[in-house]
Each structure stands twice: as structure tokens, then as C-alpha cells.
Write a protein that holds these residues in place. Structure first.
Motif, PDB file in Angstrom:
ATOM      1  N   TYR A 257       0.830  -1.206   0.000  1.00  8.44           N
ATOM      2  CA  TYR A 257       0.000   0.000   0.000  1.00  8.44           C
ATOM      3  C   TYR A 257       0.868   1.260   0.000  1.00  8.44           C
ATOM      4  CZ  TYR A 257      -3.633  -3.348   1.216  1.00  8.44           C
ATOM      5  OH  TYR A 257      -4.484  -4.411   1.206  1.00  8.44           O
TER       6      TYR A 257
ATOM      7  N   VAL B  14      -3.969  11.157   2.802  1.00  5.98           N
ATOM      8  CA  VAL B  14      -3.844  10.150   3.851  1.00  5.98           C
ATOM      9  C   VAL B  14      -4.161  10.784   5.201  1.00  5.98           C
ATOM     10  CG1 VAL B  14      -2.129   8.787   2.593  1.00  5.98           C
ATOM     11  CG2 VAL B  14      -1.372  10.606   4.117  1.00  5.98           C
TER      12      VAL B  14
ATOM     13  N   ASP C  20       1.935   0.481   9.163  1.00  4.48           N
ATOM     14  CA  ASP C  20       0.683   0.298   8.433  1.00  4.48           C
ATOM     15  C   ASP C  20      -0.542   0.571   9.295  1.00  4.48           C
ATOM     16  OD1 ASP C  20       1.973  -0.308   6.132  1.00  4.48           O
ATOM     17  OD2 ASP C  20       1.791  -2.481   6.312  1.00  4.48           O
ATOM     18  N   SER C  21      -0.429   0.339  10.600  1.00  2.32           N
ATOM     19  CA  SER C  21      -1.577   0.540  11.485  1.00  2.32           C
ATOM     20  C   SER C  21      -1.776   2.006  11.864  1.00  2.32           C
ATOM     21  CB  SER C  21      -1.407  -0.293  12.757  1.00  2.32           C
ATOM     22  OG  SER C  21      -0.239   0.110  13.466  1.00  2.32           O
TER      23      SER C  21
ATOM     24  N   TRP D 189      -1.725   4.679   9.671  1.00  7.80           N
ATOM     25  CA  TRP D 189      -2.197   5.543   8.603  1.00  7.80           C
ATOM     26  C   TRP D 189      -3.161   4.780   7.702  1.00  7.80           C
ATOM     27  CZ3 TRP D 189      -1.468   4.850   3.262  1.00  7.80           C
ATOM     28  CH2 TRP D 189      -0.612   3.798   2.912  1.00  7.80           C
ATOM     29  N   ARG D 190      -3.943   5.559   6.959  1.00  4.07           N
ATOM     30  CA  ARG D 190      -4.816   4.971   5.934  1.00  4.07           C
ATOM     31  C   ARG D 190      -5.039   5.992   4.828  1.00  4.07           C
ATOM     32  NH1 ARG D 190     -10.364   6.323   6.362  1.00  4.07           N
ATOM     33  NH2 ARG D 190     -10.861   7.596   8.204  1.00  4.07           N
ATOM     34  N   ARG D 191      -5.254   5.479   3.639  1.00 12.37           N
ATOM     35  CA  ARG D 191      -5.494   6.326   2.478  1.00 12.37           C
ATOM     36  C   ARG D 191      -6.959   6.728   2.444  1.00 12.37           C
ATOM     37  NH1 ARG D 191      -7.237   5.733  -2.751  1.00 12.37           N
ATOM     38  NH2 ARG D 191      -6.222   7.028  -4.351  1.00 12.37           N
TER      39      ARG D 191
END
Length: 699
Positions: A147, A157, A194-195, A197-199
Motif C-alpha cells: 500500500y 492520507v 501500516d496501522s 495511517w490509511r489512504r
């Protein structure tokens, strides 16, 4: 009446560029409040008012210096104000905002342990989801994942907002990464798993840049699918698109050692080749009057489009602005000076972003082009030869030498490598570059149209492999380059000052200017020699989170006390400082090493006597094996992460006057050790928080 190439009559933009540079450099050095620049602004306005007072022509002519100095003060104030404005920090809004929303400004770039993306914060959000607008550029490092690899320009993000200030390295001689990032408008960074952040979505701030970056990615993918070798594909992407993400570092070092690194960055050389190819393709337009007018405009349109596809780096933008001045002069039927176009490009670029002045690409590009414009004709000795081969060789040699006159000192200052055989590679590569460009563009066209392109791919791959082989061969020749050269900034000032003054003296046949040049150089060297101080003996404990490195150096040699075993081919920290001090070799002393004894130094790991100073490295249990009737006097004790005891255990055996806690000691344990030192009344130095410890004993 003749004018010098650097005179204000032929290059009027020099009147604007010089005070702008002075204002930017002055603000960078002094960091004055913006309000103080009202004084030179008012001074400039007063001088212009005095100049504008009515009088006869002779009076107005005598008062012309008032206009010049007024213009200088106004542009000086403008440069300083713009630079101060660009570094003005925006205060965080009051309240608790654990989440930030950011716009990705550049596609993910792979680093050794993460993917790097410069981003612009657009909003902060509290725990209820309420957002407030906020603007700040940050450096985001994403943990390696599929990702993160797909992040590109325009992605938005959301992430846990816990940035850290980018701190300057405390180790002497290290690259000042904090200043480098600050000149890009970035002062804080954050690493995200990865935990964290998110798009959110894809919402580019500029549809044009979205189109340009997507086209660049598509072209890079097309090159990767053209059946070229991996190294050739990486080299072609660097040449055509300015994309060096996949370019091998070993090959890049060989290009630098061979004096060919300038072909890897899209610059005036590439834009000149592109303009020549476009002009050649548009040759039928020269058969009509309207076509001759249209030809420079179409060429200019193609150049700016190509520049956008390559990311509009400072060197590319400079070349495009220069081309705009020259081609528009051709379109309007007017004469224009290439040097004036160069100064105009620099002026407008610095108005847009004053931090470009401190970009190494900007400095090398402008210095090289200015040197070519000034010295090319005087170095082109074979231009009147009746033989074409002699004119061609003379032209290539003149361009290469002129470019190195301007760019080589800057390259040596930043990269500490002096290529000695740069003429050999440039004589072969420069004539070959237009052919590679043409074949590469044809390859892209055929591959995009899904037409047969195996033959052109094979030919392009052969030429690229030859360039790679040539750079590797030159770099491996004995004496091809000299590494470890460190120049102080004052020597760059001496070089460019004497070069410009000497050029003006020779150009104008002025004995006064020649004497001024010699006087300037001699006075500088006399002052430098009179203020020279030889290197003093030095003890350093470096700021390294992996291991503790204790360095003891003087004129006779350099010795490193190292408790850990380093990975293969990884030099200990402090290589830049040792090179700068002239220590190309060093002796590594680890547990079990034989003692070293000299007049001013004695080392029996973990003990050392350096002149009149006694040091002890507390790494494991070796220091506990000392048996003596009285406590030994130790001036400085260095604590490594392997030390598991207490300060009280050490002072029972040694009379320690000062403790140095290594940067690899865990912060919680560091706090306990500092507390023990405070209770015992012994001063201590925490390398992690206070920086590298440097001490110069009396010789």
C-alpha cells in the motif's frame, strides 16, 4: 562602444540578481526580523526620490548612481523578506489534535527501510472528527508495504499526528540533513507503520501536475517493458525522464568518478539536445515566413512540456526560462544575450523559491552554464580550422573544460571527489548523447503505439551499455579520480572571486583589474595562512545509536576504540570527520587487541592514556579485572550499552572525574545513570541528548 559580457548594459538582469542574492544570503546568515528590512527599503525609496527630482540632462546623468543604489536596496530588501517569509513557521492550533490529514506531493521513493513521501498537511482533526485547517510540509516515512509503495501525487492520507523535529547531526563533519530539509520547507518528519495511517482518497491539488506525474510514470513503465537490461533501463529513465529512483548507487559513483554525473540530471545539456531535435524536425517550416515565426514557438511549447514531464527540477526550469527568452527574441526578431537570459532565469526562480539558492543542483547548473557562456569561445581554439574533425574535437573539449571551470569546485565541495579524466569520457559521451536521445524517444514512440521496436531497443541498449562500460572503465583506472578532498567555503569564494575578476581583466585588457585580481588573491592567501591553526589532538565520542566509537587522533595517527563487531564493509561512524582531518587510515582496537604504545599515547583496551588524559571504556567486565591497592585516576569514563553495573561500582575502583554516556544506551537506563552521577556529584555528558563529546587535550 564595447561592453564586457558581464556589464549591466549587455546583461541588465545582473542589476537585479546581485542584490537579490545578497538579501537571501544575508537573511540566511543573520536571521533578522522582517521588520528591520523596512530600513533599506526606505533608503531605496529616498534615493529614488532624490533621483526623480527635476533637473537638466547633465544633472540627471550625474545622479544615476542614486537610481542604481536605490534599486540595490529595494531588491536586497525583497530577497531578505521573501527568504524570511518562506521560513516563517505556522503555530499549531490550540487543543488536542491526534490525527492529521496530508496531501502526498511526490510518489513514494524507496529508501533502505521505508518509503519516503514529502507531504503537505492540510488539516488537523480532534477525537470527535472536527477538523481545523493547517498548512505545513512534513517528511513522511512509511513502513515497507504494498500500500505504501503505491502512494503517488494527489493521494490524501490520514495518520496519527506525532511528528518529530529533524535535528542536525551532532557528529563533527557529518552532512547537515536538517538544514538540507529546511531549505526544502520541511522541518519535521514522522515514521508510520501500516496501522498508523490509511489512504482517504485521491484529490490532487493541481490537475496539470497530476497529468504530468502520471505521464512520467507511464513512460517509465514503458521503458521497463522495452526489453532493455535493468541497468540500461535505469540509465535511460535518468537521461530522458530525470527518474533516478532505480539507478544503482555503484553505477552512480562510477559516473561521478568519471566526470559524467552531469548527464544523469535533466539540465541545459538535455534541453539543448531536445531543442536541436525539435528544430530539426520542424525544418520544413523554415520554407515560409509564417513557418519561421511559428518554429520557435512550437519548439518552446515542446521544451516546457518535456520539462514538466521530467518534474521541472531547478536545472530544467532554468533551461526552459533561458530558452523562453532566446526563442521569444527569435520570434520577435530581436537580439538577446544568453548570459542575460541566464541571469533572468536565476532571478525569477529565486523570486519563486529563495531556498533554491542553496540547492546543489541549482548552484552547479548555473555555474556550469555561466562558465560555458563566458569561456567557450576563448577555449575553442580549433574553431577556424578547415578540418571538421578538428573543429568537432575542439568544440567538445571547450564545452567540457568550460563546464568544469564553473561546476567542478562546487562538485568537489559537496561530494569530495575530483575526476581527473573527465575529458576522456565527455569526448565520447557528448557526441553520442543526441543519438541516444533520438533513439530513446523513437523507442518510446514505437512502444506506445505498439509497433515493432526490437531493432531500436537493441541499438539503444547497445549504446547505453557502452556508456555504462565507459564510466566503469574510467572510474577503475589508476589515478582517474581523487577522493577525500575537503574544501572550506572560503576557498570557493577565493576561486570564483579571482575567476570573475581575472575574466574581466583579460576581457577588457585592464591592467588595473589584473592588479586588483592579484592583490585580492594574495591578500586572501596571506590572511588565510596567518590565521591557520594546525589540527590539535582530539578525543571524540560519536553520537551513534548502534555502537560506541571512541576516537583518539593527532598528527601521528588515528585510533578507534570499538566494543562491538561491525557488519562487513561498514566503516565506523565519523568517516567524514576523519577524512576532513586528513586521516585516511585508522587503527581499530577491539576487545583482545594488542596494546599500542607511543610517546603521546598508550592504549590497552579498555584503558587509554592520550597525552595527559586518561580514558576508560566501560563496555563489559574487562574494567572489573583491575586489581590495585588504591583507586586509579580516570579523567573520562565512557559508558557503553554493554555496561550493566552501577556508577557506584565504578567509583569503588576508579577516581572518575567525568562520565560520558554513549548514545546507544537505552534512554531509561541513561536517566538512572545521570541520577547516580548527580547524587555522587560527578559531572556527566549524555551523547544522545547533548550530542557528540569532543575534547582537545593540551599537547
Amino acid at each position: 562602444m564595447t561592453h564586457s559580457s558581464l556589464s549591466a548594459a549587455r546583461t541588465p538582469f545582473i542589476r537585479l540578481l546581485v542584490p537579490l542574492l545578497a538579501g537571501i544570503v544575508g537573511q540566511e546568515a543573520l536571521h533578522l526580523p522582517t521588520g528591520l528590512y523596512l530600513l533599506p527599503t526606505l533608503g531605496g525609496v529616498v534615493l529614488w526620490v532624490l533621483f526623480a527630482q527635476r533637473g537638466n540632462i547633465e544633472t540627471q546623468y550625474r545622479k544615476r548612481p542614486l537610481f542604481g543604489w536605490g534599486l540595490f536596496l529595494l531588491v536586497f530588501s525583497l530577497g531578505a523578506f521573501l527568504h524570511a517569509l518562506g521560513h516563517r513557521s505556522q503555530p499549531l492550533p490550540q487543543g488536542f489534535y491526534p490525527v492529521a490529514i496530508a496531501h502526498i506531493d511526490q510518489k513514494a521513493t524507496e529508501k533502505p527501510n521505508a518509503y519516503y513521501c514529502p507531504a503537505t498537511l492540510t488539516a488537523l482533526a480532534d477525537s470527535t472528527g472536527h477538523t481545523v485547517p493547517y498548512h505545513e510540509r512534513v517528511a513522511l516515512y512509511f513502513g515497507k508495504s504494498l500500500y505504501a509503495r503505491r502512494l503517488t501525487y494527489g493521494d490524501r492520507v490520514a495518520f496519527e499526528f506525532q511528528p518529530r523535529v529533524i535535528e542536525a547531526s551532532s557528529n563533527p563533519g557529518d552532512f547537515d540533513f536538517a538544514t538540507y530539509m529546511r531549505h526544502q520547507g520541511i522541518t519535521r518528519s514522522q515514521y508510520l507503520t501500516d496501522s498508523q495511517w490509511r489512504r482517504l482518497d485521491h484529490a490532487p491539488r493541481s490537475a496539470f501536475w497530476e497529468w504530468a506525474t502520471s505521464r512520467q510514470s507511464q513512460l517509465a513503465y514503458t521503458i521497463d517493458t522495452c526489453h532493455l537490461s535493468p541497468a540500461s533501463a535505469a540509465l535511460l529513465k535518468a537521461l530522458l525522464l530525470g527518474d533516478r529512483q532505480d539507478f544503482p548507487s555503484e553505477l552512480q559513483q562510477s559516473f561521478s568518478a568519471a566526470g559524467l554525473s552531469h548527464i544523469l540530471a535533466v539540465s541545459g545539456l538535455h534541453m539543448g539536445v531536445m531543442a536541436s531535435l525539435v528544430y530539426l524536425l520542424l525544418y520544413p517550416l523554415a520554407w515560409s515566413e509564417a513557418g519561421r515565426k511559428l518554429r520557435p514557438l512550437l519548439t518552446l511549447f515542446v521544451l516546457w512540456g518535456y520539462g514538466c514531464l521530467t518534474g521541472l527540477s531547478p536545472s530544467t526550469t532554468r533551461a526552459c526560462i533561458m530558452a523562453s527568452f532566446l526563442l521569444m527574441a527569435d520570434f520577435l526578431g530581436r537580439r538577446n544575450s544568453s548570459l542575460n537570459a541566464l541571469f533572468a532565469a536565476a532571478f525569477f526562480l529565486l523570486l519563486y523559491d529563495t531556498d533554491l539558492l542553496f540547492d546543489v543542483g541549482f548552484q552547479m547548473s548555473f555555474a556550469a552554464v555561466a562558465a560555458i557562456l563566458l569561456f567557450y569561445r576563448r577555449l575553442h581554439f580549433g574553431q577556424n580550422s578547415p578540418y571538421r574533425i578538428i573543429r568537432w574535437v575542439s568544440s567538445c573539449v571547450a564545452v567540457s573544460i568550460a563546464a568544469q571551470i564553473g561546476a567542478l569546485p562546487i562538485a568537489v565541495y559537496y561530494f569530495h571527489t575530483l575526476p581527473l579524466l573527465f575529458l576522456v569520457g565527455n569526448l565520447v559521451v557528448l557526441p553520442l548523447l543526441p543519438v541516444i536521445f533520438g533513439s530513446g524517444l523513437l523507442l518510446l514512440l514505437l512502444a506506445t503505439l505498439h509497433l515493432p521496436h526490437g531493432w531500436i531497443a537493441a541499438a539503444t541498449d547497445l549504446m547505453l551499455r557502452f556508456v555504462e562500460w565507459l564510466s566503469l572503465g574510467i572510474s577503475r583506472l589508476p589515478g582517474s579520480h581523487i577522493e577525500g578532498i575537503w574544501l572550506a567555503p572560503r576557498y570557493l569564494f577565493l576561486y570564483f572571486g579571482t575567476t570573475i575578476l581575472g575574466y574581466i581583466a583579460i576581457k577588457n585588457h585592464s591592467k588595473k583589474m589584473l592588479w586588483l585580481t592579484l592583490t585580492f588573491g594574495i591578500a586572501f592567501l596571506v590572511t588565510d595562512l596567518s590565521t591557520y591553526r594546525p589540527p590539535r589532538p582530539e578525543a571524540v565520542v560519536y553520537d551513534d545509536r548502534q555502537t560506541t566509537v571512541v576516537e583518539l587522533s593527532d598528527r601521528e595517527g588515528c585510533y578507534l576504540l570499538l566494543p562491538d563487531t561491525l557488519p562487513p564493509q561498514q566503516p565506523p561512524v565519523g568517516e567524514a570527520h576523519r577524512q576532513q582531518a586528513g586521516h585516511r587510515d585508522y587503527t581499530l582496537l577491539c576487545p583482545g587487541s594488542a596494546p599500542v604504545e607511543k610517546e603521546s599515547l598508550f592504549i590497552a583496551y579498555p584503558f587509554a592514556r592520550f597525552y595527559a588524559t586518561r580514558l576508560l571504556l566501560l563496555d563489559g567486565l574487562d574494567w572489573q579485572r583491575v586489581s590495585t591497592d588504591r583507586r586509579l585516576a580516570i579523567d573520562h569514563a565512557v559508558v557503553d550499552r554493554r555496561f550493566t553495573g552501577r556508577i557506584a561500582d565504578v567509583v569503588r575502583l576508579f577516581d572518575v572525574r567525568h562520565f560520558i554516556i554513549g548514545a546507544n544506551v537505552h534512554p531509561s537506563r541513561t536517566r538512572r545513570l545521570i541520577k547516580e552521577c548527580f547524587e555522587l556529584g560527578i559531572p556527566c555528558h549524555d551523547v544522545r541528548s547533548q550530542g557528540a563529546w569532543i575534547y582537545s587535550p593540551a599537547p
